[in-house]
Design a protein around this motif. Structure first.
Motif, mmCIF file in Angstrom:
data_model
loop_
_atom_site.group_PDB
_atom_site.id
_atom_site.type_symbol
_atom_site.label_atom_id
_atom_site.label_comp_id
_atom_site.label_asym_id
_atom_site.label_seq_id
_atom_site.Cartn_x
_atom_site.Cartn_y
_atom_site.Cartn_z
ATOM 1 N N GLU A 2 -50.682 -26.934 55.058
ATOM 2 C CA GLU A 2 -49.702 -27.977 55.629
ATOM 3 C C GLU A 2 -48.649 -27.468 55.445
ATOM 4 O OE1 GLU A 2 -49.276 -31.674 56.458
ATOM 5 O OE2 GLU A 2 -50.660 -30.971 56.191
ATOM 6 N N GLU A 3 -48.179 -26.759 55.113
ATOM 7 C CA GLU A 3 -47.096 -26.009 55.239
ATOM 8 C C GLU A 3 -46.391 -25.330 56.178
ATOM 9 O OE1 GLU A 3 -45.713 -23.838 51.497
ATOM 10 O OE2 GLU A 3 -46.932 -24.929 49.379
ATOM 11 N N GLN A 4 -47.008 -24.518 57.047
ATOM 12 C CA GLN A 4 -46.847 -24.087 57.462
ATOM 13 C C GLN A 4 -46.686 -24.803 59.361
ATOM 14 O OE1 GLN A 4 -50.361 -21.775 58.432
ATOM 15 N NE2 GLN A 4 -49.315 -19.560 57.424
ATOM 16 N N ARG A 5 -47.145 -25.925 59.002
ATOM 17 C CA ARG A 5 -47.628 -26.650 60.001
ATOM 18 C C ARG A 5 -45.417 -27.572 60.171
ATOM 19 N NH1 ARG A 5 -49.482 -32.771 60.213
ATOM 20 N NH2 ARG A 5 -49.648 -32.841 62.460
ATOM 21 N N ILE A 6 -45.401 -28.025 58.647
ATOM 22 C CA ILE A 6 -44.056 -28.483 57.952
ATOM 23 C C ILE A 6 -42.787 -27.765 58.954
ATOM 24 C CG2 ILE A 6 -42.638 -29.467 56.116
ATOM 25 C CD1 ILE A 6 -44.732 -30.616 54.980
ATOM 26 N N GLU A 7 -42.756 -26.638 58.480
ATOM 27 C CA GLU A 7 -41.827 -25.467 58.943
ATOM 28 C C GLU A 7 -41.812 -25.066 60.227
ATOM 29 O OE1 GLU A 7 -43.195 -21.653 57.034
ATOM 30 O OE2 GLU A 7 -42.784 -22.422 55.243
ATOM 31 N N LYS A 8 -42.899 -25.240 61.324
ATOM 32 C CA LYS A 8 -43.452 -24.825 63.264
ATOM 33 C C LYS A 8 -42.442 -26.670 63.450
ATOM 34 C CE LYS A 8 -46.896 -22.939 63.628
ATOM 35 N NZ LYS A 8 -48.127 -22.597 64.069
ATOM 36 N N ILE A 9 -42.195 -27.555 62.727
ATOM 37 C CA ILE A 9 -41.900 -28.711 63.308
ATOM 38 C C ILE A 9 -40.394 -28.733 62.480
ATOM 39 C CG2 ILE A 9 -41.965 -31.478 62.753
ATOM 40 C CD1 ILE A 9 -44.839 -31.126 62.415
ATOM 41 N N ALA A 10 -40.066 -28.184 61.453
ATOM 42 C CA ALA A 10 -38.912 -28.469 61.094
ATOM 43 C C ALA A 10 -38.161 -27.165 61.853
ATOM 44 C CB ALA A 10 -39.011 -28.113 59.757
ATOM 45 N N ALA A 11 -38.809 -26.045 62.952
ATOM 46 C CA ALA A 11 -38.396 -25.082 63.536
ATOM 47 C C ALA A 11 -37.690 -25.911 64.749
ATOM 48 C CB ALA A 11 -39.003 -24.014 63.357
ATOM 49 N N GLY A 12 -38.828 -26.531 65.321
ATOM 50 C CA GLY A 12 -38.605 -27.011 66.146
ATOM 51 C C GLY A 12 -37.444 -28.528 66.347
ATOM 52 N N ALA A 13 -37.454 -28.966 65.614
ATOM 53 C CA ALA A 13 -36.667 -30.027 65.841
ATOM 54 C C ALA A 13 -35.196 -29.135 65.479
ATOM 55 C CB ALA A 13 -36.563 -30.864 64.666
ATOM 56 N N VAL A 14 -35.278 -28.200 65.063
ATOM 57 C CA VAL A 14 -33.613 -27.486 64.439
ATOM 58 C C VAL A 14 -33.411 -26.772 65.886
ATOM 59 C CG1 VAL A 14 -32.353 -25.621 63.392
ATOM 60 C CG2 VAL A 14 -33.816 -26.977 62.547
ATOM 61 N N ASN A 15 -33.894 -26.271 66.736
ATOM 62 C CA ASN A 15 -34.251 -25.504 68.055
ATOM 63 C C ASN A 15 -33.268 -26.491 68.471
ATOM 64 O OD1 ASN A 15 -34.287 -23.153 67.622
ATOM 65 N ND2 ASN A 15 -36.583 -23.207 67.530
ATOM 66 N N ILE A 16 -33.888 -27.596 68.695
ATOM 67 C CA ILE A 16 -34.233 -29.051 70.204
ATOM 68 C C ILE A 16 -32.195 -29.217 69.605
ATOM 69 C CG2 ILE A 16 -34.337 -31.536 70.216
ATOM 70 C CD1 ILE A 16 -38.168 -30.464 70.164
ATOM 71 N N THR A 17 -31.902 -29.738 68.080
ATOM 72 C CA THR A 17 -30.755 -30.001 67.906
ATOM 73 C C THR A 17 -29.765 -29.168 68.582
ATOM 74 O OG1 THR A 17 -31.334 -30.953 65.886
ATOM 75 C CG2 THR A 17 -29.062 -30.397 66.001
ATOM 76 N N LYS A 18 -30.467 -27.508 68.614
ATOM 77 C CA LYS A 18 -29.553 -26.659 68.347
ATOM 78 C C LYS A 18 -28.961 -26.362 70.136
ATOM 79 C CE LYS A 18 -30.054 -22.947 65.468
ATOM 80 N NZ LYS A 18 -30.888 -21.875 65.496
ATOM 81 N N MET A 19 -29.705 -26.804 70.568
ATOM 82 C CA MET A 19 -29.869 -27.355 72.083
ATOM 83 C C MET A 19 -29.511 -28.612 72.890
ATOM 84 S SD MET A 19 -33.215 -27.737 75.561
ATOM 85 C CE MET A 19 -33.470 -29.292 74.233
#
Length: 71
Positions: A2-19
């Motif tokens: 579950e933590e890995q899934r949350i980390e992937k979602i957070a990383a994706g959100a950060v990347n989208i925000t950067k973009m």
């Protein structure tokens, strides 16, 4: 797991925000460049308008002189 899934979602959100931030800053720079170009071109157009106005008045004056002279 579950933590890995949350980390992937957070990383994706950060990347989208950067973009999105990069796209926003790109638009800001484009508008700044456009504004600067407009200011510089306005001064050039003012010079061209003055020259064209003077040339037109000289042309009209010559046409009036020819008309009076009967040519």
């Amino acid at each position: 797991m579950e933590e890995q899934r949350i980390e992937k979602i957070a990383a994706g959100a950060v990347n989208i925000t950067k973009m999105l931030i990069i796209i926003y800053l790109g638009f800001v720079e484009v508008f700044k460049i456009g504004k600067l170009l407009k200011e510089r071109l306005d001064t050039e157009f003012d010079i061209s308008r003055k020259w064209a106005s003077q040339a037109y008045s000289i042309l009209k004056k010559r046409q009036a002189e020819r008309k009076v002279a009967g040519v």
